[in-house]
Design a protein around this motif. Structure first.
Motif, PDB file in Angstrom:
ATOM      1  N   PRO A   1     -11.321  60.176   1.409  1.00 46.88           N
ATOM      2  CA  PRO A   1     -11.382  59.479   0.126  1.00 46.88           C
ATOM      3  C   PRO A   1     -11.951  58.078   0.293  1.00 46.88           C
ATOM      4  O   PRO A   1     -11.754  57.422   1.321  1.00 46.88           O
ATOM      5  CB  PRO A   1      -9.922  59.437  -0.320  1.00 46.88           C
TER       6      PRO A   1
ATOM      7  N   LEU B   1      -5.330  59.420  -3.992  1.00 47.36           N
ATOM      8  CA  LEU B   1      -6.336  60.473  -3.861  1.00 47.36           C
ATOM      9  C   LEU B   1      -6.458  60.804  -2.382  1.00 47.36           C
ATOM     10  O   LEU B   1      -6.538  59.907  -1.546  1.00 47.36           O
ATOM     11  CB  LEU B   1      -7.688  59.986  -4.400  1.00 47.36           C
TER      12      LEU B   1
ATOM     13  N   TYR C   1      -5.763  59.609   2.859  1.00 45.94           N
ATOM     14  CA  TYR C   1      -5.688  59.322   1.429  1.00 45.94           C
ATOM     15  C   TYR C   1      -5.908  57.847   1.152  1.00 45.94           C
ATOM     16  O   TYR C   1      -5.853  56.997   2.058  1.00 45.94           O
ATOM     17  CB  TYR C   1      -4.386  59.825   0.811  1.00 45.94           C
TER      18      TYR C   1
ATOM     19  N   ARG D   1      -8.453  68.962  -1.668  1.00 46.08           N
ATOM     20  CA  ARG D   1      -8.339  67.636  -2.252  1.00 46.08           C
ATOM     21  C   ARG D   1      -7.177  67.627  -3.231  1.00 46.08           C
ATOM     22  O   ARG D   1      -6.910  68.613  -3.901  1.00 46.08           O
ATOM     23  CB  ARG D   1      -9.632  67.250  -2.969  1.00 46.08           C
TER      24      ARG D   1
ATOM     25  N   PHE E   1     -14.040  55.694  -5.665  1.00 45.39           N
ATOM     26  CA  PHE E   1     -12.662  56.170  -5.762  1.00 45.39           C
ATOM     27  C   PHE E   1     -12.437  56.863  -7.099  1.00 45.39           C
ATOM     28  O   PHE E   1     -11.935  57.997  -7.168  1.00 45.39           O
ATOM     29  CB  PHE E   1     -11.708  54.990  -5.587  1.00 45.39           C
TER      30      PHE E   1
ATOM     31  N   ALA F   1      -4.526  64.762  -5.778  1.00 42.13           N
ATOM     32  CA  ALA F   1      -4.302  63.420  -6.309  1.00 42.13           C
ATOM     33  C   ALA F   1      -3.005  63.413  -7.095  1.00 42.13           C
ATOM     34  O   ALA F   1      -2.577  64.436  -7.627  1.00 42.13           O
ATOM     35  CB  ALA F   1      -5.463  62.975  -7.192  1.00 42.13           C
TER      36      ALA F   1
ATOM     37  N   GLN G   1     -14.497  60.129  -7.422  1.00 38.91           N
ATOM     38  CA  GLN G   1     -13.884  61.258  -6.722  1.00 38.91           C
ATOM     39  C   GLN G   1     -12.692  61.811  -7.491  1.00 38.91           C
ATOM     40  O   GLN G   1     -12.463  63.024  -7.495  1.00 38.91           O
ATOM     41  CB  GLN G   1     -13.470  60.830  -5.310  1.00 38.91           C
TER      42      GLN G   1
END
Length: 446
Positions: free
Chosen positions: A263, A255, A211, A239, A270, A241, A273
């Protein structure tokens, strides 16, 4: 090396390896029973509330689940008020934390369950300052443990030297109890083998999590949006966050993903994503927000549960990440360490000493508070195709199917939603999901 580095009589002396939250809480737990507690910390603590090099995950999100901050408050009355006064945020679940689970948002309800959100340096400093106030606890900064004293019959102390000074002499520090709170980089397994003991059995699972995190100034007028959590739905390389409020009127945005997703720490990539997640809420929240420093990445490595209760000798105890390193995605680590320190305090006070009876009881209790969080995290990790290790048999598949039904029902049923949140907050054991008030709606409800 300070005078504390000289060998002393071990009666009533405890040595704690590691001066992070786990080590400080363990030292505090032993006050009033241990005549003397020596905390050995490899780093030099920074002045004020700042990051330190020996905590590679320190710039990333740290949460205290409900059970965790309750345990710290029980150990250190007033600590919660100190954290809140310094800007930590107490976020109610689910009203203050908008979580998008794999099946959607869970049903709202009036809840007493919260998470405590702050930066790691603030948590470290608050706990450290309390420990420094206790005359029976001394802290050796810039010192490292290089071995254990003792034999197969028991650990009787540690070998120390000053860190970073070539040729520094090794000195002995005798102790009735040695507590390993050195974190995920612990070397105690090697040292125990050096005393003629068998290798510590381990359970290992590696979801390949990685991450990246970045701080942002919270824009004016956004104080009402407390926290966001976008969880994964795909089994290939999930994924996720989170957006967490921390002190200094900032957000900490992390993330990440399991094996197969790396990531980016490049600013534009960043944020791109973040916008590609199944819910763009976090990307939308930080749009136009001013970053505080660069994004930083971290790969924590595998989750490892060291089964010290099976082989360890008298005089030695491990807790925190030195006992069990969790996948940080599930935010369990510091809370489990706090529960372990509370268990140590209860055992030490019950027996009024640091001897074998205290160690046996504390070791069993630390194993007990670790078991449920470990099973929850491990069972979720094996859902992902790239995970190495872990159980995948019919029992785990059945557990997956039942939990999927719990989550689905929790999107519309407040009772089931509340039970689920209490379990993941470690307030209640997983068996709470099988009570009639939950089991009936899950199995037979629409």
């Amino acid at each position: 090396m300070s005078p504390a580095g000289r060998a002393v009589g071990d009666r009533g002396t405890a040595v704690v390896i590691g001066g992070g939250p786990a080590g400080c809480l363990a030292a505090w737990a032993l006050r009033g029973v241990a005549r003397r507690v020596v905390v050995v910390e490899r780093d030099r603590y920074p002045d004020g509330t700042d990051f330190r090099a020996g905590v590679p995950q320190g710039r990333h999100g740290h949460l205290l689940l409900e059970a965790g901050h309750r345990a710290i408050e029980e150990l250190m009355p007033g600590a919660l008020a100190e954290l809140l006064a310094a800007g930590a945020q107490l976020v109610a679940i689910p009203s203050g934390l908008r979580v998008l689970t794999s099946v959607g948002h869970l049903a709202p309800y009036d809840s007493e369950v919260t998470i405590l959100s702050c930066s790691r340096p603030l948590l470290d400093r608050t706990v450290l300052d309390r420990v420094r106030s206790e005359p029976s606890i001394e802290i050796l900064e810039g010192a490292e443990v290089v071995g254990l004293l003792g034999s197969r019959q028991g650990v009787t102390g540690v070998q120390l030297r000053e860190r970073g000074r070539e040729g520094a002499p090794v000195t002995d520090l005798a102790a009735e109890l040695v507590v390993d709170a050195a974190g995920r980089g612990t070397r105690s397994g090697r040292w125990l083998i050096g005393l003629g003991l068998p290798s510590t059995p381990v359970e290992r699972i590696d979801a390949g999590v990685a991450y990246a995190s970045r701080f942002y100034h919270r824009p004016p007028g956004r104080e009402d949006q407390l926290a966001l959590d976008v969880q994964t739905r795909a089994p290939e390389h999930g994924r996720f966050a989170v957006l967490l409020p921390v002190e200094g009127n900032r957000w900490l945005v992390s993330l990440g993903g399991m094996r197969g997703f790396e990531p980016s720490i490049q600013p534009q990539e960043f944020e791109k994503q973040l916008g590609e997640l199944r819910d763009p809420a976090i990307a939308e929240a930080i749009a136009g927000a001013e970053p505080v420093g660069p994004a930083r990445g971290f790969v924590p490595g595998p989750s490892v549960w060291r089964r010290h209760e099976r082989t360890d000798p008298p005089g030695f105890l491990a807790l925190g990440d030195a006992a069990c390193t969790f996948n940080p995605v599930y935010a369990q680590g510091i809370s489990v360490a706090a529960l372990g320190a509370r268990a140590l305090r209860e055992a030490a006070r019950r027996h009024g000493a640091l001897g074998p009876a205290t160690v046996r009881e504390a070791r069993r209790a630390i194993c007990a508070v670790t078991r449920h969080p470990w099973v929850i995290a491990a069972n979720e990790d094996v859902r992902f195709a790239g995970t190495i290790g872990g159980e995948r048999g019919p029992v785990v598949r059945l557990q997956h199917r039942y939990l999927d039904r719990v989550l689905a029902r929790a999107t519309t049923d407040a009772t089931v939603s509340a039970a689920f949140h209490r379990v993941v907050s470690m307030v209640e054991p997983p068996s709470a999901l099988f009570r009639p008030s939950v089991l009936g709606p899950v199995l037979f409800g629409r």
